[in-house]
Design a protein around this motif. Sequence first.
Motif, PDB file in Angstrom:
ATOM      1  N   SER A 189       0.842  -1.165   0.026  1.00 48.40           N
ATOM      2  CA  SER A 189       0.185  -0.002   0.076  1.00 48.40           C
ATOM      3  C   SER A 189       0.772   0.946  -0.068  1.00 48.40           C
ATOM      4  CB  SER A 189      -0.821   0.223   1.257  1.00 48.40           C
ATOM      5  OG  SER A 189      -0.285   0.347   2.382  1.00 48.40           O
ATOM      6  N   GLY A 190       2.092   1.126   0.554  1.00 48.33           N
ATOM      7  CA  GLY A 190       2.945   2.157   0.508  1.00 48.33           C
ATOM      8  C   GLY A 190       2.931   3.178   1.936  1.00 48.33           C
ATOM      9  N   ARG A 191       2.307   2.456   2.675  1.00 44.64           N
ATOM     10  CA  ARG A 191       2.029   3.103   4.220  1.00 44.64           C
ATOM     11  C   ARG A 191       2.531   2.054   5.031  1.00 44.64           C
ATOM     12  NH1 ARG A 191      -2.140   3.185   8.407  1.00 44.64           N
ATOM     13  NH2 ARG A 191      -2.036   5.126   9.376  1.00 44.64           N
ATOM     14  N   MET A 192       3.457   2.535   5.907  1.00 39.76           N
ATOM     15  CA  MET A 192       3.862   1.586   6.931  1.00 39.76           C
ATOM     16  C   MET A 192       2.934   1.035   7.971  1.00 39.76           C
ATOM     17  SD  MET A 192       7.349   1.527   6.949  1.00 39.76           S
ATOM     18  CE  MET A 192       8.016   1.529   8.583  1.00 39.76           C
ATOM     19  N   ALA A 193       2.890  -0.112   8.137  1.00 37.40           N
ATOM     20  CA  ALA A 193       1.955  -0.807   9.053  1.00 37.40           C
ATOM     21  C   ALA A 193       2.453  -0.636  10.471  1.00 37.40           C
ATOM     22  CB  ALA A 193       1.776  -2.455   8.656  1.00 37.40           C
ATOM     23  N   ASP A 194       1.722  -0.652  11.512  1.00 39.46           N
ATOM     24  CA  ASP A 194       2.302  -0.636  12.811  1.00 39.46           C
ATOM     25  C   ASP A 194       1.542  -1.940  13.694  1.00 39.46           C
ATOM     26  OD1 ASP A 194       3.031  -0.153  15.498  1.00 39.46           O
ATOM     27  OD2 ASP A 194       2.301   2.160  15.474  1.00 39.46           O
ATOM     28  N   THR A 195       2.431  -2.962  13.726  1.00 43.24           N
ATOM     29  CA  THR A 195       1.597  -3.986  14.178  1.00 43.24           C
ATOM     30  C   THR A 195       1.265  -3.909  15.931  1.00 43.24           C
ATOM     31  OG1 THR A 195       2.671  -5.395  12.692  1.00 43.24           O
ATOM     32  CG2 THR A 195       2.022  -6.557  14.520  1.00 43.24           C
ATOM     33  N   LYS A 196       2.337  -3.296  16.433  1.00 38.89           N
ATOM     34  CA  LYS A 196       2.279  -3.159  17.875  1.00 38.89           C
ATOM     35  C   LYS A 196       0.845  -2.364  18.178  1.00 38.89           C
ATOM     36  CE  LYS A 196       4.924  -1.895  21.975  1.00 38.89           C
ATOM     37  NZ  LYS A 196       6.264  -1.598  22.589  1.00 38.89           N
ATOM     38  N   THR A 197       0.559  -1.243  17.422  1.00 41.98           N
ATOM     39  CA  THR A 197      -0.597  -0.601  17.571  1.00 41.98           C
ATOM     40  C   THR A 197      -1.707  -1.081  17.281  1.00 41.98           C
ATOM     41  OG1 THR A 197       0.823   1.616  17.362  1.00 41.98           O
ATOM     42  CG2 THR A 197      -1.699   1.662  16.893  1.00 41.98           C
ATOM     43  N   ALA A 198      -1.764  -1.974  16.253  1.00 41.07           N
ATOM     44  CA  ALA A 198      -3.052  -2.785  15.833  1.00 41.07           C
ATOM     45  C   ALA A 198      -3.300  -3.558  16.968  1.00 41.07           C
ATOM     46  CB  ALA A 198      -2.695  -3.394  14.561  1.00 41.07           C
ATOM     47  N   ILE A 199      -2.289  -4.575  17.526  1.00 45.67           N
ATOM     48  CA  ILE A 199      -2.534  -5.438  18.606  1.00 45.67           C
ATOM     49  C   ILE A 199      -3.109  -4.941  19.637  1.00 45.67           C
ATOM     50  CG2 ILE A 199      -1.327  -7.103  20.167  1.00 45.67           C
ATOM     51  CD1 ILE A 199       0.673  -7.667  17.945  1.00 45.67           C
ATOM     52  N   ASP A 200      -2.728  -3.579  19.940  1.00 46.58           N
ATOM     53  CA  ASP A 200      -3.023  -2.875  21.301  1.00 46.58           C
ATOM     54  C   ASP A 200      -4.540  -2.348  20.997  1.00 46.58           C
ATOM     55  OD1 ASP A 200      -0.790  -3.178  22.522  1.00 46.58           O
ATOM     56  OD2 ASP A 200       0.016  -0.921  21.858  1.00 46.58           O
ATOM     57  N   THR A 201      -4.663  -2.033  19.523  1.00 47.72           N
ATOM     58  CA  THR A 201      -6.409  -1.494  19.347  1.00 47.72           C
ATOM     59  C   THR A 201      -7.168  -2.926  19.564  1.00 47.72           C
ATOM     60  OG1 THR A 201      -5.541  -0.173  17.510  1.00 47.72           O
ATOM     61  CG2 THR A 201      -7.924  -0.795  17.531  1.00 47.72           C
ATOM     62  N   VAL A 202      -6.824  -4.074  18.863  1.00 47.46           N
ATOM     63  CA  VAL A 202      -7.681  -5.076  19.477  1.00 47.46           C
ATOM     64  C   VAL A 202      -7.771  -5.327  20.832  1.00 47.46           C
ATOM     65  CG1 VAL A 202      -7.895  -7.533  18.880  1.00 47.46           C
ATOM     66  CG2 VAL A 202      -6.984  -6.283  17.255  1.00 47.46           C
ATOM     67  N   THR A 203      -6.918  -5.293  21.551  1.00 47.32           N
ATOM     68  CA  THR A 203      -6.680  -5.503  23.077  1.00 47.32           C
ATOM     69  C   THR A 203      -7.748  -4.696  23.707  1.00 47.32           C
ATOM     70  OG1 THR A 203      -4.498  -6.295  22.904  1.00 47.32           O
ATOM     71  CG2 THR A 203      -5.573  -5.696  25.415  1.00 47.32           C
ATOM     72  N   SER A 204      -7.516  -3.270  23.243  1.00 46.64           N
ATOM     73  CA  SER A 204      -8.613  -2.325  23.881  1.00 46.64           C
ATOM     74  C   SER A 204      -9.936  -2.506  23.463  1.00 46.64           C
ATOM     75  CB  SER A 204      -8.249  -0.886  23.358  1.00 46.64           C
ATOM     76  OG  SER A 204      -6.891  -0.614  23.852  1.00 46.64           O
ATOM     77  N   LEU A 205     -10.368  -2.956  22.386  1.00 44.20           N
ATOM     78  CA  LEU A 205     -11.756  -3.174  22.049  1.00 44.20           C
ATOM     79  C   LEU A 205     -12.259  -4.546  22.879  1.00 44.20           C
ATOM     80  CD1 LEU A 205     -11.577  -2.925  18.065  1.00 44.20           C
ATOM     81  CD2 LEU A 205     -12.922  -1.482  19.666  1.00 44.20           C
ATOM     82  N   LEU A 206     -11.353  -5.441  22.918  1.00 44.01           N
ATOM     83  CA  LEU A 206     -11.913  -6.705  23.750  1.00 44.01           C
ATOM     84  C   LEU A 206     -12.387  -6.225  25.232  1.00 44.01           C
ATOM     85  CD1 LEU A 206      -9.061  -9.232  22.912  1.00 44.01           C
ATOM     86  CD2 LEU A 206     -11.623  -9.560  22.738  1.00 44.01           C
ATOM     87  N   LYS A 207     -11.555  -5.194  25.608  1.00 47.17           N
ATOM     88  CA  LYS A 207     -12.196  -4.531  27.018  1.00 47.17           C
ATOM     89  C   LYS A 207     -13.193  -3.904  27.008  1.00 47.17           C
ATOM     90  CE  LYS A 207      -7.213  -4.373  28.839  1.00 47.17           C
ATOM     91  NZ  LYS A 207      -6.071  -3.231  29.168  1.00 47.17           N
TER      92      LYS A 207
END
Length: 319
Positions: A189-207
């Motif tokens: 896509s040309g955009r850097m992914a941020d796996t750590k932030t994405a994992i944190d996003t899912v963890t937050s949504l789980l709460k």
Amino acid sequence: MSVEKVTISEKMATGVAHSKLILVGEHAVVHGQPAIAIPFPLIGVESIVERVIGNVYLDSSLYQGPMESAPKSLAGIVNTIKQTLKILKIPYRDLLIRIQSSIPPGKGLGSSASVAIAVVKSLFMYSDKEYTNEQLLQLANISETFAHGAPSGIDPLTITSPSPIWYKKEEPIDYIQPTGEFYFVVADSGRMADTKTAIDTVTSLLKLAPKKVYGKIERIGDITYQVREALEKSSKQLLGTLLNEAQKELEAIGVSDSSLNKLIHFARQEGALGAKLTGGGNGGCIIALARNEIHSMQLSEKLKQFGAQAVWPFVLKNE
């Protein structure tokens, strides 16, 4: 004094590692569901270790200089190198480590794990010692923890595997034997992914909404089981449908973005049987299933014209 002037060329060792792709199971794998990952040999890393008088030097596209002065972004590989030197009882001096990589970093293609594995291999070669697969994985996971926070461990496992792997936390690794040929296209896509932030996003949504989000995660797990069956039975149409369904769930848990969604939608418009993000998401790459070899080449060219930063067509088959 420059590094080049003091290099002693008779002492040199090389280590290599290829890339990896997650076919299905991203994010759900962190929460106990299975994932399927594929070795991706089209891009990779080479690490060359030479004896150099002085400090331990790094020479890479991201940094050149004494390892002690390396930026924080390289803390993972620095700590992997230090632990490897300690295990091998190599003095912390008189080394130049050159890292050459064709894997774009931050795109969900296993760049950090591939670099770590290549470097560890080169240091073992330099010390004339053999490594075990377990040692490779343990040392690579030092780097992965810095890169991703709480990694699943799937990247190093896939990079050291000759076959697609079936991975589920705390269960033995299984290997998948695909039937037939599956032609894929990976597009950046040309955009850097941020796996750590994405994992944190899912963890937050789980709460915030545990029942809803766990439902999505379990659905991704169900899809992953069906994807394995599709690979083993050469069911291309079914595989394409499943990839689309997985993408729908990944969007629902907030790990896709407009840069990925545009490429995915375009690939489907151009006849892809299915398409989804691959890796951590929120940037990075997509993977699309083409109808056949000719279509994979056509789709690759169209994705380039559409604006993908890089495109890699490849075939998955049982060698």
